[in-house]
Every structure is written in structure tokens, then in C-alpha cells.
Write a protein that holds these residues in place. Structure first.
Motif, PDB file in Angstrom:
ATOM      1  N   SER A  59      21.454  -1.798 -52.645  1.00  0.00           N
ATOM      2  CA  SER A  59      21.238  -2.689 -51.502  1.00  0.00           C
ATOM      3  C   SER A  59      19.831  -2.519 -50.941  1.00  0.00           C
ATOM      4  O   SER A  59      19.210  -3.498 -50.521  1.00  0.00           O
ATOM      5  N   LYS A 114      24.047  -8.929 -43.231  1.00  0.00           N
ATOM      6  CA  LYS A 114      25.336  -8.641 -43.887  1.00  0.00           C
ATOM      7  C   LYS A 114      25.188  -7.497 -44.893  1.00  0.00           C
ATOM      8  O   LYS A 114      26.065  -6.641 -44.989  1.00  0.00           O
ATOM      9  N   GLU A 117      24.951  -4.261 -42.992  1.00  0.00           N
ATOM     10  CA  GLU A 117      26.238  -3.869 -42.418  1.00  0.00           C
ATOM     11  C   GLU A 117      27.145  -3.231 -43.454  1.00  0.00           C
ATOM     12  O   GLU A 117      27.956  -2.364 -43.132  1.00  0.00           O
ATOM     13  N   ARG A 118      27.029  -3.670 -44.698  1.00  0.00           N
ATOM     14  CA  ARG A 118      27.877  -3.117 -45.776  1.00  0.00           C
ATOM     15  C   ARG A 118      27.549  -1.665 -46.059  1.00  0.00           C
ATOM     16  O   ARG A 118      28.388  -0.914 -46.501  1.00  0.00           O
ATOM     17  N   ASP A 119      26.300  -1.297 -45.854  1.00  0.00           N
ATOM     18  CA  ASP A 119      25.880   0.072 -46.187  1.00  0.00           C
ATOM     19  C   ASP A 119      26.180   1.058 -45.104  1.00  0.00           C
ATOM     20  O   ASP A 119      26.281   0.906 -43.990  1.00  0.00           O
TER      21      ASP A 119
END
Length: 119
Positions: A59, A114, A117-119
């Protein structure tokens, strides 16, 4: 998602790049190695960096390429403004291209958030 071509943000940036190429065909020939080239390069850089980042393993790397894409987008917005100011683009054409670029800008910022936020 298995392919960057499925990303709406990539599709919209490809569409903008196509519109850019069509619109600056009308620029004066003496601009071919100046503003015309700059506008084309910055527009091509947007979907290219979205695609290149998609193929990265992390990411963090993807975000780096998305940051490059948004930087190219800001370059493009500036160059479009210059083209309008020197009457290479009429107001309606500028407004269409600029609004398309603003939509991509909002999408890029949202997409980047987004991923963060996933990490």
C-alpha cells in the motif's frame, strides 16, 4: 479487484487524457514542444501512475504512485488555466476539462484515504 482497468478513477483519467489530446490539437503549432507537450505529459502521467501503482506489492508503494498522479493532476490544472488565460482554450472547453480534473482529484483523494485506512 484484479485489474487496474476496472478502477473508475483510471477510466475517468483515461477519458480526460483523450479529451486533452483532442482539445490541444487546436493549439498553435509553435506550442507543440512547449505547453502542448507539457499538458499532454501531465495528463498521461495520471492514469499511468494509477496503473503502475496498482501493480506494486505494498500500500505504501501504491500511495507513492497515487501521490505522483495527484501531483500531475495539479500540474495539468495549472497548465489548463494558462491555456485559458492566453486564449488557447475557450471558457466552455476549459470548464469541462477543469471540472473533469476536479472530479478525478476528489476521487484520488478519497481513494488514497481508503488505502490509508486499510493499513
Amino acid at each position: 479487484m484484479s485489474n487496474f482497468r476496472n478502477l473508475l478513477i483510471w477510466q475517468k483519467s483515461m477519458s480526460l487524457t483523450t479529451k486533452i489530446y483532442k482539445s490541444n490539437k487546436k493549439f498553435p503549432k509553435e506550442e507543440i514542444f512547449a505547453l502542448t507537450s507539457q499538458i499532454r505529459r501531465s495528463s498521461v502521467s495520471i492514469p499511468s501512475n494509477i496503473a503502475e501503482g496498482f501493480g506494486r506489492e505494498s500500500s505504501k508503494e501504491y500511495l507513492r504512485f497515487l501521490n505522483i498522479a495527484i501531483g500531475s493532476l495539479f500540474e495539468l490544472q495549472t497548465q489548463l488555466e494558462i491555456a485559458k488565460n492566453i486564449d488557447y482554450l475557450i471558457e466552455d472547453e476549459f470548464n469541462t476539462l477543469y471540472e473533469d480534473s476536479r472530479e478525478i482529484e476528489r476521487m484520488l483523494v478519497s481513494f488514497m484515504n481508503k488505502i490509508k485506512e486499510r493499513d
